[in-house]
Scaffold this motif. Sequence first.
Motif, PDB file in Angstrom:
ATOM      1  N   THR A  37      60.993 -29.685 -61.544  1.00  0.00           N
ATOM      2  CA  THR A  37      59.789 -30.383 -61.740  1.00  0.00           C
ATOM      3  C   THR A  37      59.875 -31.842 -61.848  1.00  0.00           C
ATOM      4  O   THR A  37      60.849 -32.469 -62.572  1.00  0.00           O
ATOM      5  N   GLY A  38      58.940 -32.605 -61.236  1.00  0.00           N
ATOM      6  CA  GLY A  38      59.138 -33.968 -61.181  1.00  0.00           C
ATOM      7  C   GLY A  38      59.852 -34.758 -60.069  1.00  0.00           C
ATOM      8  O   GLY A  38      59.502 -35.943 -59.654  1.00  0.00           O
ATOM      9  N   SER A  39      60.554 -33.917 -59.132  1.00  0.00           N
ATOM     10  CA  SER A  39      61.230 -34.458 -57.995  1.00  0.00           C
ATOM     11  C   SER A  39      60.525 -34.094 -56.865  1.00  0.00           C
ATOM     12  O   SER A  39      59.634 -33.208 -56.711  1.00  0.00           O
ATOM     13  N   PRO A  40      60.518 -34.988 -55.952  1.00  0.00           N
ATOM     14  CA  PRO A  40      59.903 -34.940 -54.567  1.00  0.00           C
ATOM     15  C   PRO A  40      60.072 -33.396 -54.095  1.00  0.00           C
ATOM     16  O   PRO A  40      61.269 -33.241 -53.880  1.00  0.00           O
ATOM     17  N   SER A  41      59.480 -32.939 -53.295  1.00  0.00           N
ATOM     18  CA  SER A  41      59.588 -31.763 -52.333  1.00  0.00           C
ATOM     19  C   SER A  41      60.735 -32.092 -51.248  1.00  0.00           C
ATOM     20  O   SER A  41      60.570 -33.189 -50.900  1.00  0.00           O
ATOM     21  N   ARG A  42      61.307 -31.205 -50.724  1.00  0.00           N
ATOM     22  CA  ARG A  42      62.213 -31.422 -49.689  1.00  0.00           C
ATOM     23  C   ARG A  42      61.548 -30.766 -48.271  1.00  0.00           C
ATOM     24  O   ARG A  42      60.870 -29.494 -48.492  1.00  0.00           O
ATOM     25  N   ASN A  43      61.742 -31.375 -47.267  1.00  0.00           N
ATOM     26  CA  ASN A  43      61.536 -30.933 -46.019  1.00  0.00           C
ATOM     27  C   ASN A  43      62.710 -30.358 -45.422  1.00  0.00           C
ATOM     28  O   ASN A  43      63.687 -31.129 -45.250  1.00  0.00           O
ATOM     29  N   VAL A  44      62.522 -29.149 -44.902  1.00  0.00           N
ATOM     30  CA  VAL A  44      63.920 -28.484 -44.205  1.00  0.00           C
ATOM     31  C   VAL A  44      63.601 -27.830 -43.085  1.00  0.00           C
ATOM     32  O   VAL A  44      62.399 -27.661 -42.716  1.00  0.00           O
ATOM     33  N   ARG A  45      64.621 -27.994 -42.066  1.00  0.00           N
ATOM     34  CA  ARG A  45      64.417 -27.062 -40.848  1.00  0.00           C
ATOM     35  C   ARG A  45      65.721 -25.856 -40.641  1.00  0.00           C
ATOM     36  O   ARG A  45      66.855 -26.540 -41.087  1.00  0.00           O
ATOM     37  N   TYR A  46      65.394 -24.892 -40.531  1.00  0.00           N
ATOM     38  CA  TYR A  46      66.304 -23.780 -40.365  1.00  0.00           C
ATOM     39  C   TYR A  46      66.405 -23.298 -38.963  1.00  0.00           C
ATOM     40  O   TYR A  46      65.213 -22.967 -38.480  1.00  0.00           O
ATOM     41  N   GLU A  47      67.299 -23.213 -38.264  1.00  0.00           N
ATOM     42  CA  GLU A  47      67.368 -22.819 -36.774  1.00  0.00           C
ATOM     43  C   GLU A  47      68.587 -22.094 -36.625  1.00  0.00           C
ATOM     44  O   GLU A  47      69.496 -22.115 -37.031  1.00  0.00           O
ATOM     45  N   PHE A  48      68.335 -20.881 -35.342  1.00  0.00           N
ATOM     46  CA  PHE A  48      69.562 -20.062 -35.103  1.00  0.00           C
ATOM     47  C   PHE A  48      69.405 -19.875 -33.661  1.00  0.00           C
ATOM     48  O   PHE A  48      68.133 -19.756 -33.133  1.00  0.00           O
ATOM     49  N   ARG A  49      70.059 -19.330 -33.008  1.00  0.00           N
ATOM     50  CA  ARG A  49      70.087 -18.849 -31.598  1.00  0.00           C
ATOM     51  C   ARG A  49      71.075 -17.508 -31.810  1.00  0.00           C
ATOM     52  O   ARG A  49      72.176 -17.557 -32.221  1.00  0.00           O
ATOM     53  N   ILE A  50      70.559 -16.513 -31.527  1.00  0.00           N
ATOM     54  CA  ILE A  50      71.297 -15.130 -31.408  1.00  0.00           C
ATOM     55  C   ILE A  50      71.068 -14.793 -29.829  1.00  0.00           C
ATOM     56  O   ILE A  50      70.149 -14.915 -29.145  1.00  0.00           O
ATOM     57  N   GLY A  51      72.266 -14.302 -29.556  1.00  0.00           N
ATOM     58  CA  GLY A  51      72.411 -13.649 -28.258  1.00  0.00           C
ATOM     59  C   GLY A  51      74.078 -12.914 -28.151  1.00  0.00           C
ATOM     60  O   GLY A  51      74.662 -12.480 -28.998  1.00  0.00           O
ATOM     61  N   VAL A  52      74.305 -12.668 -26.825  1.00  0.00           N
ATOM     62  CA  VAL A  52      75.463 -11.991 -26.646  1.00  0.00           C
ATOM     63  C   VAL A  52      76.461 -13.142 -26.370  1.00  0.00           C
ATOM     64  O   VAL A  52      76.351 -13.850 -25.400  1.00  0.00           O
ATOM     65  N   ASP A  53      77.519 -13.078 -27.116  1.00  0.00           N
ATOM     66  CA  ASP A  53      78.857 -13.818 -26.997  1.00  0.00           C
ATOM     67  C   ASP A  53      79.597 -13.603 -25.780  1.00  0.00           C
ATOM     68  O   ASP A  53      79.823 -12.362 -25.343  1.00  0.00           O
ATOM     69  N   GLU A  54      79.871 -14.611 -25.009  1.00  0.00           N
ATOM     70  CA  GLU A  54      80.419 -14.505 -23.597  1.00  0.00           C
ATOM     71  C   GLU A  54      81.724 -13.840 -23.665  1.00  0.00           C
ATOM     72  O   GLU A  54      82.114 -13.123 -22.726  1.00  0.00           O
ATOM     73  N   GLU A  55      82.564 -14.215 -24.606  1.00  0.00           N
ATOM     74  CA  GLU A  55      83.882 -13.584 -24.574  1.00  0.00           C
ATOM     75  C   GLU A  55      84.049 -12.330 -24.964  1.00  0.00           C
ATOM     76  O   GLU A  55      84.852 -11.459 -24.554  1.00  0.00           O
ATOM     77  N   SER A  56      83.225 -12.154 -26.072  1.00  0.00           N
ATOM     78  CA  SER A  56      83.544 -10.589 -26.802  1.00  0.00           C
ATOM     79  C   SER A  56      82.176  -9.769 -26.068  1.00  0.00           C
ATOM     80  O   SER A  56      82.571  -8.492 -26.437  1.00  0.00           O
ATOM     81  N   ASN A  57      81.328 -10.068 -25.536  1.00  0.00           N
ATOM     82  CA  ASN A  57      80.218  -9.514 -24.990  1.00  0.00           C
ATOM     83  C   ASN A  57      79.381  -8.620 -26.042  1.00  0.00           C
ATOM     84  O   ASN A  57      79.181  -7.465 -25.995  1.00  0.00           O
ATOM     85  N   GLU A  58      79.643  -9.094 -27.137  1.00  0.00           N
ATOM     86  CA  GLU A  58      79.001  -8.678 -28.413  1.00  0.00           C
ATOM     87  C   GLU A  58      77.631  -9.489 -28.921  1.00  0.00           C
ATOM     88  O   GLU A  58      78.035 -10.756 -28.802  1.00  0.00           O
ATOM     89  N   LEU A  59      76.912  -8.593 -29.577  1.00  0.00           N
ATOM     90  CA  LEU A  59      75.714  -9.625 -30.185  1.00  0.00           C
ATOM     91  C   LEU A  59      76.551 -10.658 -31.503  1.00  0.00           C
ATOM     92  O   LEU A  59      77.353 -10.256 -31.968  1.00  0.00           O
ATOM     93  N   ALA A  60      75.771 -11.590 -31.353  1.00  0.00           N
ATOM     94  CA  ALA A  60      76.307 -12.798 -32.394  1.00  0.00           C
ATOM     95  C   ALA A  60      75.432 -13.857 -32.803  1.00  0.00           C
ATOM     96  O   ALA A  60      74.461 -13.945 -31.967  1.00  0.00           O
ATOM     97  N   ILE A  61      75.517 -14.371 -33.817  1.00  0.00           N
ATOM     98  CA  ILE A  61      74.819 -15.741 -34.069  1.00  0.00           C
ATOM     99  C   ILE A  61      75.523 -16.937 -33.268  1.00  0.00           C
ATOM    100  O   ILE A  61      76.521 -17.241 -33.756  1.00  0.00           O
ATOM    101  N   LEU A  62      74.892 -17.485 -32.440  1.00  0.00           N
ATOM    102  CA  LEU A  62      75.705 -18.324 -31.385  1.00  0.00           C
ATOM    103  C   LEU A  62      75.589 -19.701 -32.140  1.00  0.00           C
ATOM    104  O   LEU A  62      76.321 -20.552 -31.782  1.00  0.00           O
ATOM    105  N   ALA A  63      74.482 -19.809 -33.107  1.00  0.00           N
ATOM    106  CA  ALA A  63      74.201 -21.423 -33.612  1.00  0.00           C
ATOM    107  C   ALA A  63      73.449 -21.148 -34.951  1.00  0.00           C
ATOM    108  O   ALA A  63      72.490 -20.180 -34.721  1.00  0.00           O
ATOM    109  N   GLU A  64      73.822 -21.753 -35.858  1.00  0.00           N
ATOM    110  CA  GLU A  64      72.695 -21.707 -36.855  1.00  0.00           C
ATOM    111  C   GLU A  64      72.911 -22.896 -37.869  1.00  0.00           C
ATOM    112  O   GLU A  64      74.070 -23.561 -38.038  1.00  0.00           O
TER     113      GLU A  64
END
Length: 204
Positions: free
Chosen positions: A88-115
């Motif tokens: 209360t009384g503090s200014p609001s924050r602007n945020v950005r949440y991002e991710f890339r999901i895909g197949v990891d080239e080394e393990s060939n398994e699903l992974a969060i490649l960036a977050e």
Amino acid sequence: MLTRIEVLNYRALRYISQSLEPFQVLIGPNASGKSSFLDVIALVASVVTAKSVTETIRDRAPDIRDLTWMRSSNAFEVAVEAVVPTETGSPSRNVRYEFRIGVDEESNELAILAETLWFISHSVNSNGRHQLAFPEIPDVPERITVGENKRTPASWRKIVNKTAAGNDYFKSETTEWNNQFRLGPKRSALANLPEDETRFPAAI
């Protein structure tokens, strides 16, 4: 409150960067991507609550390629921006949440490649105009995950970051305190913030 949704290669969405208002009407012809666009919100929630990214994907399709635009890739990217109230009384924050999901080239398994979770001063794609119909045909970028770029946008602050190797970095909202964990490539870093850091991002 969500203020922008940006998607690359997800389902019927080749690329979309859509600003959002407190009251929003989604209009478009059949098979234009309206349902895919709405599913992005549920997808983000699943990424930060599911036990693993494998669970998130398998709830939607047996193969991640089935979740990419025209089955053209083995990865997709999502970014959401929001205004989050603080104490209360503090200014609001602007945020950005991002991710890339895909197949990891080394393990060939699903992974969060960036977050990454950012405190931002402005939208990465703010252009001061409203779109009249959904979807508007935009230029398609190679990446929308800003966190993978070497240059941090001016006055942005990185709070949470996961690397392709599965290392996770947490930085204090207000100080230079930071710490490193290794949750692995299948678990969301945002979902596993240290206890004293969950106060703010949990409000997203």
